[in-house]
Scaffold this motif. Structure first.
Motif: not given
Length: 345
Positions: A63-73, A81-87, A102-108
Motif C-alpha cells: 500500500f505504501y509503495v503505491q502511495l509513493k508511486n502515486g505521489a511521484e507521478a 520535484t518530490l524528495v522522498f525519504l523512507d523512515a 527542512i534544511t533543504q528548504g522544501v516548499d511543503a
C-alpha cells in the motif's frame, strides 16, 4: 548667438533626457508594485518547480509503495520535484529525515507518521521554518498541520463489519467467533478500523477474538493465523485490518483444509477482489486506492505551499466491495481503482 543656440539645444536635450529618466523610473516603480500585487494576490499559486518533501512511515507494505508511486507521478505531472525519504518504521529516523527536508528548504512537507505523537518536534521545526505540513493516511496528535489527507478508516471498518454481519445472517449463522488480526500497536488507522468494525458487530451476538499486531504484513499474518487457528478451531470469520493480512490468513486456512471460514479485509487489494470474483470465502473489503491518495496529497501540498486555505481533512473516499458488486470496480493494478472527485467540489 552660436554659443547661446548651443546652450538652448543642450538645455532642451538635457530636459528630454530627464523626462525620459523620470518616465523609466515611474514605469519601474509601477512594475515593482504590480509584481508585489501579483505575489500578494497569489497569481503564481501553481507555478511549476516546487520542491516537496515526503517522509514515509515504511515501504514494507505494498500500500505504501503505491502511495509513493502515486505521489511521484502527480509531482512529475505538475513539474515539481518530490524528495522522498523512507523512515522504515523508525521514529528517530523519521524526525531526522524531516529535519533534513527542512534544511533543504522544501516548499511543503508530507508526513505519514510512524507514531502520531513522536513527530511533534518535527512539526514545531517545520512551523518555525514557515513550511506547511500535510499528513497522509495517518494523522498526528496535535501540532500545526495544514491538512490531513486520508480516508475515514472507522467508516471503512464499519462497512466491512456490516457486510460480515449480513453474510452470517444470510447463512443462518449465530454466535460466530470472529478472529481479528490487527495492524500496528497504537496506530490511528488500526484503532479506527478496529473501532468501526467493533461498532458494526456490537449487539449481533457474535464474539470478537483480538489477535496480535501483524504490522499490515502478510508474512506476519501467516504466522499469527497458524497460532490463532490452533487456539480457536471454532472460528467462523477472520477480519484483518488490511487485505494483505487477510490473504495471509486465507492461505493458512486453505492449507489446513478450512473452507468454512469467511474472510474480510480493508484496502481493496486487487488480489482480494480477484479472490472474491472467483467465489469462495472472501466476503468484503473497503476501497482505499493508494495511488489516488498520493495524487490528492500532492495537489493539497501545492495549495498549501501557495499559501491557500485548504480543508483540515481531505477525505479521498471509499466504497464497500462484496461478491455482489466486485465487477463494478477496475482492479487490473495492484489496488482497485476508486477516484471520486474530492477537490474543488
Amino acid at each position: 548667438m552660436l554659443i547661446a543656440g548651443r546652450a538652448i539645444v543642450f538645455c532642451f536635450v538635457w530636459e528630454e533626457r530627464m523626462n525620459t529618466r523620470r518616465t523609466f523610473l515611474a514605469s519601474l516603480t509601477g512594475a515593482a508594485s504590480a509584481i508585489a500585487l501579483l505575489a500578494i494576490s497569489g497569481v503564481s499559486a501553481h507555478a511549476e518547480g516546487l520542491k516537496i518533501g515526503f517522509s514515509q512511515v515504511t515501504l514494507q507494505s505494498p500500500f505504501y509503495v503505491q502511495l509513493k508511486n502515486g505521489a511521484e507521478a502527480a509531482a512529475k505531472a505538475s513539474g515539481d520535484t518530490l524528495v522522498f525519504l523512507d523512515a522504515n518504521g523508525d521514529v528517530s529516523k523519521q524526525n531526522n529525515d524531516i529535519q533534513d527536508l527542512i534544511t533543504q528548504g522544501v516548499d511543503a512537507i508530507i508526513i505519514n507518521p510512524v507514531n502520531p505523537d513522536a513527530v511533534a518536534p518535527s512539526l514545531e521545526a517545520a512551523e518555525a521554518a514557515g513550511i506547511p505540513v500535510i499528513t497522509v493516511d495517518r494523522p498526528t496528535n496535535g501540532g500545526k498541520v495544514a491538512a490531513h489527507v486520508g480516508r475515514d478508516n472507522k467508516q471503512m471498518g464499519k462497512l466491512v463489519g456490516e457486510a460480515v454481519v449480513a453474510k452470517l445472517k444470510a447463512d443462518g449463522v449465530s454466535g460466530a467467533k470472529i478472529i481479528e488480526i490487527q495492524g500496528d500497536a497504537g496506530g490511528a488507522v488500526m484503532m479506527d478500523r478496529r473501532d468501526g468494525f467493533h461498532a458494526a458487530i456490537e449487539g449481533s451476538g457474535h464474539t470478537i477474538v483480538e489477535g496480535p499486531y501483524a504490522e499490515y504484513i502478510r508474512a506476519n499474518a501467516v504466522t499469527a493465523m497458524q497460532d490463532l487457528l490452533q487456539a480457536n478451531a471454532d472460528v467462523k470469520v477472520v477480519y484483518a485490518h488490511n487485505d494483505d493480512m487477510a490473504l495471509g490468513a486465507l492461505q493458512v486456512l486453505k492449507e489446513s483444509g478450512r473452507n468454512d471460514v469467511l474472510i474480510a479485509g480493508v484496502d481493496g487489494l486487487s488480489e482480494a477482489l480477484e479472490t472474491m470474483s472467483s467465489g469462495g470465502e472472501y466476503v468484503a473489503t473497503a476501497l482505499n486506492d493508494p495511488q489516488y491518495l498520493g495524487d490528492v496529497t500532492i495537489q493539497v501540498a501545492r495549495e498549501a505551499a501557495a499559501g491557500k486555505d485548504v480543508p483540515s481533512f481531505v477525505d479521498a473516499g471509499t466504497a464497500l466491495v462484496t461478491p455482489e458488486n466486485v465487477g463494478e470496480f477496475p482492479h487490473s493494478a495492484l489496488f482497485a481503482e476508486y477516484r471520486p472527485q474530492v477537490l474543488g467540489k
